[in-house]
Design an enzyme around this catalytic site. Sequence first.
Site, PDB file in Angstrom:
ATOM      1  CE  LYS A  57      -2.375   1.491   3.837  1.00  0.00           C
ATOM      2  NZ  LYS A  57      -2.254   2.940   4.020  1.00  0.00           N
ATOM      3  CG  ASP A  84      -4.826   4.381   1.833  1.00  0.00           C
ATOM      4  OD1 ASP A  84      -5.981   4.804   1.678  1.00  0.00           O
ATOM      5  OD2 ASP A  84      -4.293   4.215   2.958  1.00  0.00           O
ATOM      6  CG  LEU A  85      -3.562   8.569  -3.495  1.00  0.00           C
ATOM      7  CD1 LEU A  85      -3.405   9.258  -4.854  1.00  0.00           C
ATOM      8  CD2 LEU A  85      -2.367   8.897  -2.614  1.00  0.00           C
ATOM      9  CE  LYS A  86      -7.430   6.600   4.620  1.00  0.00           C
ATOM     10  NZ  LYS A  86      -6.056   6.115   4.425  1.00  0.00           N
ATOM     11  CG  ASP A  89     -12.411  17.829  -4.938  1.00  0.00           C
ATOM     12  OD1 ASP A  89     -13.362  18.615  -5.113  1.00  0.00           O
ATOM     13  OD2 ASP A  89     -11.228  18.202  -4.877  1.00  0.00           O
ATOM     14  CB  THR A  93     -12.534  17.075  -8.930  1.00  0.00           C
ATOM     15  OG1 THR A  93     -12.945  18.362  -9.366  1.00  0.00           O
ATOM     16  CG2 THR A  93     -11.069  17.104  -8.551  1.00  0.00           C
ATOM     17  CB  THR A 147      -9.148   3.138  12.733  1.00  0.00           C
ATOM     18  OG1 THR A 147      -7.899   3.602  12.225  1.00  0.00           O
ATOM     19  CG2 THR A 147      -9.686   2.030  11.868  1.00  0.00           C
ATOM     20  NE  ARG A 209       0.276  -2.778  15.705  1.00  0.00           N
ATOM     21  CZ  ARG A 209       0.062  -2.142  14.543  1.00  0.00           C
ATOM     22  NH1 ARG A 209      -0.410  -2.793  13.490  1.00  0.00           N
ATOM     23  NH2 ARG A 209       0.337  -0.866  14.420  1.00  0.00           N
ATOM     24  CD  GLN A 218      -3.785   0.702  13.989  1.00  0.00           C
ATOM     25  OE1 GLN A 218      -4.939   1.009  14.266  1.00  0.00           O
ATOM     26  NE2 GLN A 218      -3.354   0.629  12.752  1.00  0.00           N
ATOM     27  NE  ARG A 239       2.532   2.095  12.861  1.00  0.00           N
ATOM     28  CZ  ARG A 239       1.745   2.925  13.523  1.00  0.00           C
ATOM     29  NH1 ARG A 239       2.275   3.910  14.207  1.00  0.00           N
ATOM     30  NH2 ARG A 239       0.432   2.771  13.486  1.00  0.00           N
TER      31      ARG A 239
HETATM   32  O1  C5P Z   1      -0.521   0.550  12.411  1.00  0.00           O
HETATM   33  P1  C5P Z   1       0.003   0.065  11.075  1.00  0.00           P
HETATM   34  O2  C5P Z   1       1.405   0.527  10.823  1.00  0.00           O
HETATM   35  O3  C5P Z   1      -0.187  -1.419  10.868  1.00  0.00           O
HETATM   36  O4  C5P Z   1      -0.924   0.834  10.053  1.00  0.00           O
HETATM   37  C1  C5P Z   1      -1.157   0.407   8.768  1.00  0.00           C
HETATM   38  C2  C5P Z   1      -2.176   1.291   8.127  1.00  0.00           C
HETATM   39  O5  C5P Z   1      -3.323   1.342   8.972  1.00  0.00           O
HETATM   40  C3  C5P Z   1      -1.758   2.736   7.941  1.00  0.00           C
HETATM   41  O6  C5P Z   1      -1.197   2.921   6.651  1.00  0.00           O
HETATM   42  C4  C5P Z   1      -3.055   3.491   8.062  1.00  0.00           C
HETATM   43  O7  C5P Z   1      -3.686   3.622   6.808  1.00  0.00           O
HETATM   44  C5  C5P Z   1      -3.915   2.621   8.930  1.00  0.00           C
HETATM   45  N1  C5P Z   1      -4.011   3.118  10.302  1.00  0.00           N
HETATM   46  C6  C5P Z   1      -5.261   3.155  10.884  1.00  0.00           C
HETATM   47  N2  C5P Z   1      -5.427   3.633  12.171  1.00  0.00           N
HETATM   48  C7  C5P Z   1      -4.369   4.053  12.897  1.00  0.00           C
HETATM   49  C8  C5P Z   1      -3.085   3.994  12.328  1.00  0.00           C
HETATM   50  C9  C5P Z   1      -2.938   3.513  11.026  1.00  0.00           C
HETATM   51  O8  C5P Z   1      -6.221   2.757  10.264  1.00  0.00           O
HETATM   52  N3  C5P Z   1      -4.571   4.522  14.126  1.00  0.00           N
END
Ligand code: C5P
Length: 259
Positions: A57, A84-86, A89, A93, A147, A209, A218, A239
Amino acid sequence: MADKANKPDEPDKPDEPNKSDKSDKLNEKVIVALDLPGRKEALRMAETLAGSGCRVKVGLELYAYEGPRLIGELKDLGFPVFLDLKLHDIPATVERTVRALLNWEPEMLDVHCSGGYEMMARAAEALHEAGAQRGYEPKLLGITVLTSMGEEALRRELGVGVTLAEHVLALARLAKRAGLDGVVASAREAPLLRQALGPDFLLVTPGIRPPGSALNDQARVLTPGEALAAGSSYLVIGRPITRADNPRRALARIWEEVD
Ligand code: C5P
């Protein structure tokens, strides 16, 4: 067959799936979030993970540093790319932006469901049309509720008068009606969404996780096994893999719990 006739009889092996085939299949469900500060870092990580079967991603941060060219480089390493540019608009556009981004052939793109039916419908039509012209089937996902947004903030800051789960479900239903292929949502909502939206609607879930790994920022997490059992189609994991000393091993280890 001829070979077999010349060999001494071997006892039939039990029909046991090859372990690496099995984890390759499971790796296809992992989208590794390359939340890294530049091309060099992203490509180094991708090279480490190349051949594992996982997806990657590219989010806003990396896109802001490197632009769309990186998508091609990741594809050359064999990765399907979720860009993943979310997008959010006015419909015209978003539609034109989707067409432009399709030139780089990402596997998945996303838009905010809160942009409304017309924005999503025009994005989906543009994406599927442009994909067909290029000979592949890209997927459009809808962002339901971030989230980072809790129920209290949803009510107080955004004036949403229903529960978080009800709001997520309403947005996901709208996304499906508008022709999107799936949504991004917390795995916690996956059972509800899977039941309401059927087996083919994609549920892409962050907040994963592996047992025992750091939560980072998270708050509410599920393990990979729990997320799959909840009905997730793809697990977004950042991560726990990208910050591991050995990302390839960290990817392999996330399935220990599932095995
Ligand atoms: O926490 P982790 O590094 O696994 O995050 C992976 C993806 O989850 C991030 O690229 C982000 O899009 C999303 N994320 C989320 N909520 C958070 C932190 C990250 O949905 N609090």
